[in-house]
Design a protein around this motif. Structure first.
Motif, PDB file in Angstrom:
ATOM      1  N   ASN A 328       0.746  -1.333   0.044  1.00 38.67           N
ATOM      2  CA  ASN A 328       0.000  -0.115   0.168  1.00 38.67           C
ATOM      3  C   ASN A 328       0.840   1.348   0.145  1.00 38.67           C
ATOM      4  OD1 ASN A 328      -1.254  -2.258   2.023  1.00 38.67           O
ATOM      5  ND2 ASN A 328      -2.956  -1.280   1.158  1.00 38.67           N
ATOM      6  N   ILE A 329       1.938   1.198   0.621  1.00 41.97           N
ATOM      7  CA  ILE A 329       2.774   2.351   1.030  1.00 41.97           C
ATOM      8  C   ILE A 329       3.450   2.578  -0.391  1.00 41.97           C
ATOM      9  CG2 ILE A 329       4.598   3.339   2.130  1.00 41.97           C
ATOM     10  CD1 ILE A 329       3.862   1.874   4.859  1.00 41.97           C
ATOM     11  N   SER A 330       3.889   1.834  -0.983  1.00 42.65           N
ATOM     12  CA  SER A 330       4.560   2.012  -2.380  1.00 42.65           C
ATOM     13  C   SER A 330       3.424   2.503  -3.455  1.00 42.65           C
ATOM     14  CB  SER A 330       5.257   0.928  -2.846  1.00 42.65           C
ATOM     15  OG  SER A 330       4.206  -0.193  -3.170  1.00 42.65           O
ATOM     16  N   PHE A 336       1.510  10.058  -4.719  1.00 42.29           N
ATOM     17  CA  PHE A 336       2.150  11.458  -4.523  1.00 42.29           C
ATOM     18  C   PHE A 336       3.078  11.691  -5.547  1.00 42.29           C
ATOM     19  CE2 PHE A 336       1.666  10.389   0.229  1.00 42.29           C
ATOM     20  CZ  PHE A 336       0.280  10.906   0.372  1.00 42.29           C
ATOM     21  N   HIS A 337       3.627  11.017  -6.078  1.00 42.08           N
ATOM     22  CA  HIS A 337       4.801  11.284  -7.059  1.00 42.08           C
ATOM     23  C   HIS A 337       3.961  11.803  -8.409  1.00 42.08           C
ATOM     24  CE1 HIS A 337       8.410  11.335  -9.441  1.00 42.08           C
ATOM     25  NE2 HIS A 337       8.041  10.640 -10.284  1.00 42.08           N
ATOM     26  N   SER A 352      -2.785   2.508  10.010  1.00 48.32           N
ATOM     27  CA  SER A 352      -2.845   3.995   9.587  1.00 48.32           C
ATOM     28  C   SER A 352      -1.668   4.743   9.169  1.00 48.32           C
ATOM     29  CB  SER A 352      -3.678   4.931  10.598  1.00 48.32           C
ATOM     30  OG  SER A 352      -2.710   5.626  11.437  1.00 48.32           O
ATOM     31  N   PHE A 353      -1.633   5.532   8.370  1.00 45.77           N
ATOM     32  CA  PHE A 353      -0.504   6.115   7.678  1.00 45.77           C
ATOM     33  C   PHE A 353      -0.746   7.530   7.699  1.00 45.77           C
ATOM     34  CE2 PHE A 353       1.824   7.191   4.042  1.00 45.77           C
ATOM     35  CZ  PHE A 353       3.089   6.701   4.191  1.00 45.77           C
TER      36      PHE A 353
END
Ligand code: ADP
Ligand code: ASP
Ligand code: MG
Length: 420
Positions: A328-330, A336-337, A352-353
């Protein structure tokens, strides 16, 4: 050769232009290349022109007229009156640039916002350098005006272009070893079709570094309205103190976290060739200012405070209580990029992040819609990110006092807090 950079604040009026001349006379200008930004807040004013153009606003004409008037007033202040032949020649040159701008607006067919932005916003730097170069030549400070777009080549990422180092190096090498005073624009480049590109807002410091790198310059001085790099932005912190010497590494960290006195991209090319960077006052040019150079022993002995306003704190949590893991994070970071959202702080728990981000290109709403398909999205707009490098208890307490802290993160050298 040495590189000098003067920003918008240093040439915001005729007195500023005269002061730049006096700085050059005081410190010497043989074999110097001067990079100059748009005058005062011209770039912001051109952003309004761009907005008016896209919105087909009735205000388009008057927004251009305002910018023209501002520059003509500077010319009048420099030359005394309209009958001065020097005024006429500078005026004609400026007028030509405004005609080019209007021609572009009339004939442009591209719907690409970022492309159009760069073609328009670039007039700020072109006009300011034209005024300064004319004035200096007429005052006996002989100089050659360069169009930086013939030298700095980039890709087509309009508004945030990446330098094509090979092509740029080749072009800048052609400048040769003539001991001349050159004047050129910050912030601008050109793509392979010679359309104007820009290097990101506040990018003129970076221009000086790019040229310095390609020339193997002796040093770079960026002339500012402050005595040098201070341990805090004097606009937000009282009693800021001057850092006499700092390492490239420290300067990169400070700039990255938001010490806007140096554009963050400036340091990398200089560090690669160990070209020293001086940050000095254009009000007191003989003072030593700050020297940025190699050396771990140059770390400041005092806490440094940085604040980034207007950030967004985004918290993502999984809809079904599943963990937020690497995959998920990637994916989140790829988004974002893609949306050009710059991340300045990350914190995560099992499900959560949270990230503190800067939405330079107003893409957050689009991104939010995409993220909401997969995550529960909570966010706080308009938060501030405080960073303290080399923090201690006193420094931490001082920043936290009277503020509602949303996130706090501590690493060995750095304390960061996000506040409402
Ligand atoms: P330019 O005229 O070159 O665009 P800037 O206005 O971008 O210059 O940079 C100078 C400003 O940076 C100062 O007026 C000051 O308010 C701000 N600033 C932020 N952090 C620092 C710091 N650590 N030291 C000095 N100035 C800082
Ligand atoms: N004029 C540009 C800006 O205001 C570039 C710069 O000043 O560095 O962003
Ligand atoms: Mg600036």
């Amino acid at each position: 050769m040495k590189l000098f950079k003067f920003g918008g604040a240093s040439v915001k009026d005729a007195a500023g232009v005269k002061n730049v001349k006096s700085v050059l006379e005081t410190v010497g200008y043989e074999d110097v290349l001067v990079v100059i930004s748009a005058m005062g807040k011209t770039t912001n004013a051109l952003e309004i022109v761009i907005k008016n153009y896209f919105e087909k606003s009735k205000e388009l004409k008057s927004s251009i007229q305002d910018i023209k008037k501002y520059h003509i007033e500077i010319l009048l202040d420099l030359y005394g009156d309209e009958k001065n032949p020097n005024f006429t020649s500078a005026y004609d040159a400026i007028n030509n640039h405004f005609e080019d701008l209007e021609y572009f607006l009339k004939t442009n067919k591209s719907p690409n916002y970022n492309f159009v932005y760069d073609q328009i916003v670039s007039f700020g730097e072109v006009i300011s350098t034209t005024i300064v170069s004319h004035y200096f030549n007429q005052e006996g400070l002989n100089n050659s005006w360069l169009d930086v777009r013939n030298y700095i080549k980039t890709d087509q990422t309009y508004r945030d272009a990446n330098v094509d180092w090979e092509a740029t190096q080749k072009n800048i090498s052609k400048l040769g070893k003539k001991k001349t005073l050159y004047i050129t624009q910050g912030f601008l480049g050109a793509d392979e079709n010679n359309f104007t590109t820009t290097l990101g807002r506040e990018g003129s410091d970076y221009t000086a570094a790019i040229i310095a790198y390609c020339l193997g310059a002796e040093n770079v001085t960026i002339w500012k309205d402050v005595p040098g790099v201070l341990n805090a932005d004097p606009r937000y912190f009282e009693n800021a103190i001057l850092l006499n010497q700092i390492s490239y590494r420290e300067a990169i960290e400070l700039a990255f976290y938001g010490a806007s006195v140096i554009h963050p991209k400036t340091l990398q090319p200089l560090q690669k060739k160990e070209i020293p960077l001086f940050v000095k006052s254009f009000i007191n040019p003989t003072l030593p200012g700050t020297k940025v150079s190699k050396g771990a022993d140059l770390e400041p002995k005092t806490s440094c405070f940085i604040v980034k306003k207007n950030q967004i704190l985004i918290s993502l949590s999984s809809i079904d209580f599943s963990f937020i893991m690497e995959e998920n994070i990637s994916e989140i970071f790829a988004l974002f990029h893609q949306y050009k959202i710059k991340v300045s702080l990350i914190q995560n728990t099992a499900i959560s992040f949270s990230v503190c981000v800067e939405d330079k290109f107003n893409k957050f709403n689009e991104l939010k819609a995409v993220l909401s398909k997969k995550f529960k999205v909570a966010y706080n707009e308009n938060v501030s990110l405080y960073t303290i490098r080399h923090f201690d208890q006193v420094a931490a307490e001082m920043v936290e006092k009277n503020k509602k802290v949303l996130v706090k993160q501590i690493s060995r050298e750095t304390l960061q807090i996000v506040t409402e």
